[in-house]
Write an enzyme that holds these catalytic residues in place. Structure first.
Site, PDB file in Angstrom:
ATOM      1  N   SER A   1       0.788  -1.230   0.000  1.00 57.49           N
ATOM      2  CA  SER A   1       0.000   0.000   0.000  1.00 57.49           C
ATOM      3  C   SER A   1       0.822   1.283   0.000  1.00 57.49           C
ATOM      4  O   SER A   1       0.252   2.366  -0.172  1.00 57.49           O
ATOM      5  CB  SER A   1      -0.955   0.007   1.197  1.00 57.49           C
ATOM      6  OG  SER A   1      -2.019  -0.889   0.973  1.00 57.49           O
TER       7      SER A   1
ATOM      8  N   TYR B   1     -10.599   2.441   5.223  1.00 59.41           N
ATOM      9  CA  TYR B   1      -9.446   2.187   4.360  1.00 59.41           C
ATOM     10  C   TYR B   1      -9.805   1.138   3.328  1.00 59.41           C
ATOM     11  O   TYR B   1     -10.328   0.070   3.673  1.00 59.41           O
ATOM     12  CB  TYR B   1      -8.277   1.734   5.221  1.00 59.41           C
ATOM     13  CG  TYR B   1      -6.955   1.632   4.515  1.00 59.41           C
ATOM     14  CD1 TYR B   1      -6.301   2.774   4.072  1.00 59.41           C
ATOM     15  CD2 TYR B   1      -6.351   0.398   4.302  1.00 59.41           C
ATOM     16  CE1 TYR B   1      -5.072   2.688   3.438  1.00 59.41           C
ATOM     17  CE2 TYR B   1      -5.127   0.299   3.676  1.00 59.41           C
ATOM     18  CZ  TYR B   1      -4.489   1.448   3.243  1.00 59.41           C
ATOM     19  OH  TYR B   1      -3.276   1.356   2.607  1.00 59.41           O
TER      20      TYR B   1
END
Length: 381
Positions: free
Chosen positions: A83, A169
């Protein structure tokens, strides 16, 4: 665990000042004390650390990129960023905005007409890029297992909250942001990253699609069973977690973020754009890609901002009006992982300090935060 460490210190990548080089021995001591016990505790095969202080870079390389072939880690070893890739996706979106190709107030159907009238079309590009579109999940569900099924998934998605109210998220969220940015640029996402963004940032050893000539530098990751693995393809994998890069390139990227003035336009503006804060979530400020903390920043605050509650929960978000420029002493960070890799990047522009940690195992995030914070505290002395 076999542990082989070596250092190449004071390689100037993007000099930021005319100050004398920092004490290399002190930096190495700080990094060794933080990294070696952590690697032993979590059985991490290999880890590359890069530190920048006032424009002077030191590399610290530990262990093996491949246990099977006994290849040592170096500053040019390619690691999966997971990420941390989202910081590049954000930069591409900012680049498209700077080129007048999109506005963050746009809605998805401007670029994907098939989404017009759907719930996802009520969210803005900014809300997609900051995970505040209304509760998109962390991962795509099984019914959206390939690119062909992606539009139908978004058309049928039901939000948990109105856009801009909560942060969850989400790879689908920032993945769609990146996909729309590439459409606005009339490009494939991977082509835009590898053909425009990486070269403009001076990154010569960063890839989404690792070419054959670079495969010998590509580390093997190791899963919880210590089996050698690499990332699997998936919907929006390139946009959300697909970059492979080296410590040498990543510290260059960090230096560009510490002092965007070193870059030519339009990339200077694109990097600066990712430093704007849009939503307050607890003690963390969410920007595009980077997550920010106002000074002074404690270890507990960093741990909370990178906790499982923050990465997997639905957290109230306060829209910052107007959006906030970084205050003095703001710390930026981002974690990332794939099945066999774990990454962490941290920098404080006002202190001209940055740290990159790339490993070929997805070891616990709290351990990464603690190690990086310990190094940062020593660099400040």
């Amino acid at each position: 665990m076999h542990l082989h460490a070596f250092v190449l210190a004071s390689l100037c990548v993007l000099p930021l000042s005319g100050k004398a080089a920092p004490d290399k021995a002190a930096i190495r001591d700080a990094v060794d004390k933080a990294i070696k016990p952590m690697m032993a505790q979590h059985d991490v095969p290999g880890l590359a650390v890069a530190v920048t202080v006032d424009g002077h870079v030191s590399f610290f390389n530990y262990g093996l990129a491949s246990k099977e072939k006994q290849i040592p880690v170096s500053e040019t070893t390619l690691f999966e960023l997971g990420s941390v890739s989202k910081t590049f996706t954000a930069t591409l979106g900012c680049y498209a905005k700077g080129q007048g190709k999109l506005s963050f107030d746009d809605h998805p159907s401007k670029y994907m007409p098939q989404l017009k009238g759907s719930a996802i079309d009520r969210a803005s590009l900014l809300e997609l890029g900051t995970y505040t579109a209304g509760g998109l999940p962390l991962q795509f569900p099984d019914e959206a297992e390939d690119d062909a099924k992606m539009p139908a998934y978004f058309r049928n998605w039901t939000p948990d909250a109105p856009p801009g109210m909560q942060r969850r998220y989400s790879n689908p969220s920032i993945g769609l942001f990146g996909h729309l940015a590439a459409l606005a640029l009339q490009s494939n996402f991977s082509d835009a990253m590898e053909g425009r963004l990486f070269p403009a940032l001076g990154l010569k050893h960063s890839h989404i699609r690792v070419p054959a000539a670079a495969m010998s530098d590509y580390a093997w990751g190791y899963n919880s069973a210590n089996k050698a693995v690499r990332v699997n393809p998936g919907v929006f994998d390139a946009e959300a977690y697909g970059v492979k890069s080296s410590a040498a390139d990543m510290i260059r990227f960090v230096q560009a973020n510490i002092d965007p003035g070193q870059l030519a336009e339009p990339m200077r503006e694109a990097v600066q754009c990712t430093h704007t804060g849009y939503f307050q979530i607890g003690g963390m400020v969410q920007g595009l890609g980077w997550e920010q903390y106002r000074a002074p920043v404690s270890l507990a605050q960093l741990q909370a901002g990178n906790s499982e509650k923050m990465s997997r929960g639905l957290n109230p978000a306060t829209h910052l009006q107007p959006p906030q420029a970084p205050s003095r002493g703001t710390l930026f960070n981002k974690t990332g992982a794939t099945g066999g890799f774990g990454a962490y990047v941290l920098f404080v522009p006002d202190e001209r300090v940055g740290i990159v940690m790339l490993a070929n195992k997805n070891y616990p995030i709290p351990a990464r935060i603690q190690a990086a914070h310990a190094i940062l505290e020593q660099l400040r002395k």
